[in-house]
Design an enzyme around this catalytic site. Structure first.
Site, mmCIF file in Angstrom:
data_model
loop_
_atom_site.group_PDB
_atom_site.id
_atom_site.type_symbol
_atom_site.label_atom_id
_atom_site.label_comp_id
_atom_site.label_asym_id
_atom_site.label_seq_id
_atom_site.Cartn_x
_atom_site.Cartn_y
_atom_site.Cartn_z
ATOM 1 N N ILE A 17 -33.021 9.292 99.697
ATOM 2 C CA ILE A 17 -32.674 7.942 100.139
ATOM 3 C C ILE A 17 -31.389 7.946 100.962
ATOM 4 O O ILE A 17 -31.303 7.297 102.005
ATOM 5 C CB ILE A 17 -32.543 7.004 98.922
ATOM 6 C CG1 ILE A 17 -33.917 6.793 98.266
ATOM 7 C CG2 ILE A 17 -31.946 5.664 99.331
ATOM 8 C CD1 ILE A 17 -33.859 6.043 96.942
ATOM 9 N N ASP A 58 -17.115 15.932 96.326
ATOM 10 C CA ASP A 58 -17.634 15.550 95.020
ATOM 11 C C ASP A 58 -16.971 14.220 94.678
ATOM 12 O O ASP A 58 -15.781 14.173 94.347
ATOM 13 C CB ASP A 58 -17.276 16.618 93.984
ATOM 14 C CG ASP A 58 -17.763 16.275 92.586
ATOM 15 O OD1 ASP A 58 -18.173 15.117 92.359
ATOM 16 O OD2 ASP A 58 -17.712 17.160 91.709
ATOM 17 N N ASN A 85 -24.477 5.529 97.154
ATOM 18 C CA ASN A 85 -25.819 6.018 96.859
ATOM 19 C C ASN A 85 -25.836 7.227 95.929
ATOM 20 O O ASN A 85 -26.831 7.457 95.247
ATOM 21 C CB ASN A 85 -26.539 6.367 98.166
ATOM 22 C CG ASN A 85 -27.827 7.118 97.927
ATOM 23 O OD1 ASN A 85 -28.824 6.569 97.471
ATOM 24 N ND2 ASN A 85 -27.808 8.425 98.237
ATOM 25 N N TYR A 152 -29.466 7.446 82.057
ATOM 26 C CA TYR A 152 -29.715 7.026 83.431
ATOM 27 C C TYR A 152 -29.970 5.524 83.498
ATOM 28 O O TYR A 152 -29.402 4.817 84.341
ATOM 29 C CB TYR A 152 -30.900 7.795 84.010
ATOM 30 C CG TYR A 152 -31.207 7.445 85.452
ATOM 31 C CD1 TYR A 152 -30.415 7.943 86.488
ATOM 32 C CD2 TYR A 152 -32.282 6.620 85.773
ATOM 33 C CE1 TYR A 152 -30.692 7.622 87.803
ATOM 34 C CE2 TYR A 152 -32.567 6.293 87.086
ATOM 35 C CZ TYR A 152 -31.766 6.798 88.110
ATOM 36 O OH TYR A 152 -32.033 6.467 89.416
ATOM 37 N N LYS A 156 -27.592 2.713 85.528
ATOM 38 C CA LYS A 156 -28.066 1.871 86.617
ATOM 39 C C LYS A 156 -27.937 0.383 86.281
ATOM 40 O O LYS A 156 -27.710 -0.447 87.172
ATOM 41 C CB LYS A 156 -29.506 2.230 86.978
ATOM 42 C CG LYS A 156 -29.617 3.604 87.656
ATOM 43 C CD LYS A 156 -28.714 3.693 88.883
ATOM 44 C CE LYS A 156 -28.884 4.993 89.656
ATOM 45 N NZ LYS A 156 -28.023 5.059 90.860
ATOM 46 N N THR A 187 -38.467 11.786 96.696
ATOM 47 C CA THR A 187 -37.240 12.524 96.970
ATOM 48 C C THR A 187 -37.284 13.789 96.119
ATOM 49 O O THR A 187 -38.285 14.063 95.451
ATOM 50 C CB THR A 187 -35.991 11.702 96.583
ATOM 51 O OG1 THR A 187 -35.954 11.543 95.155
ATOM 52 C CG2 THR A 187 -35.997 10.328 97.245
#
Length: 250
Positions: A17, A58, A85, A152, A156, A187
């Site tokens: 992305i 980083d 992103n 995760y 988010k 991806t």
């Protein structure tokens, strides 16, 4: 949409992305700073952009995060758009006993780096009345399909809510903040995370029975970053092929 003479930073731009977003902005006339850790992959993306600023960094490290902003301003003199992103996942679960190490790794890049880069970019975005687009995920709206993705999903959810909170503070300065939450996108995310899930499983998990291409997400990001979206801030835009509504109906 034209972004001629606009300056855009895209983190996690070495693939997927992020790469699609960087290439799309460049094609629309923007001066793009592309940020990533993998020099080989980042160079491949740079070859598809017009005179990009390539920054190997980083973003979880404060020194590197500051360098991203400083090098962009030094090269282009301003900043109009920040695309947060960069992100990853590490499988872990509460009951397996590996939760906290994975938690720290995921939160460091998925959440803390977003907050830090936003803070560092803020004075420059105020000057240009620019905007921010954070890349979250529909995972932030849902309980995990697999227990190993709990960190995760939490990260988010935090990214999405941070966008709303930041939008409130930035509003009086004319700076907009929005969030894009993709569903399944082709991806290298699955291979990088060593997930047992397959693309066919993701197709079965949404009502349109498909997986998006990265440029679909890039199109949405460019719209939100453009003057066409001048009245939009503090919003989350979902592009998930109907994954959320399928889950809700089950």
């Amino acid at each position: 949409m034209s972004f001629t003479n606009k300056v855009v930073i895209v983190t996690g731009a070495s693939s997927g992305i992020g790469a699609a977003i960087a290439i799309a902005f460049s094609s629309a006339g923007a001066n793009v700073a592309i940020v990533g850790r993998n020099e080989t992959k980042l160079s491949a993306v740079a070859a598809k952009c017009k005179n990009p600023l390539v920054i190997i960094a980083d973003v979880t490290k404060e020194k590197d995060a500051r360098a991203v902003i400083d090098e962009t301003i030094k090269k282009f003199g301003k900043l109009d758009v920040l695309i947060n992103n960069a992100g990853l996942t590490v499988p872990a679960s509460i009951l397996q006993g590996d939760m906290m190490k994975a938690y720290d790794t995921i939160m460091d890049i998925n959440v803390r780096a977003v907050v830090q880069l936003t803070t560092l970019a803020a004075p420059h975005l105020v000057k240009t009345k620019g905007n921010i687009v954070n890349i979250s995920s529909v995972a932030g709206r849902l309980a995990p399909a697999y227990p190993s993705t709990i960190n995760y999903n939490m990260s988010k959810a935090a990214v999405t809510h941070f966008g709303k909170c930041a939008a409130v503070e930035f509003a009086e300065h004319g700076v907009r903040v929005n969030t894009v939450s993709p569903g399944p996108v082709y991806t290298d995310f699955l291979s990088n995370s060593k997930s047992a899930a397959t693309w066919e499983q993701y197709k079965a998990g949404n009502v349109l029975k498909r997986v998006s291409e990265p440029d679909e997400i890039a199109d949405l990001v460019l719209f939100l970053a453009s003057d066409k979206a001048r009245g939009i801030t503090g919003s989350e835009f979902v592009s998930d092929n109907g994954a959320c509504i399928k889950r809700a109906a089950q």
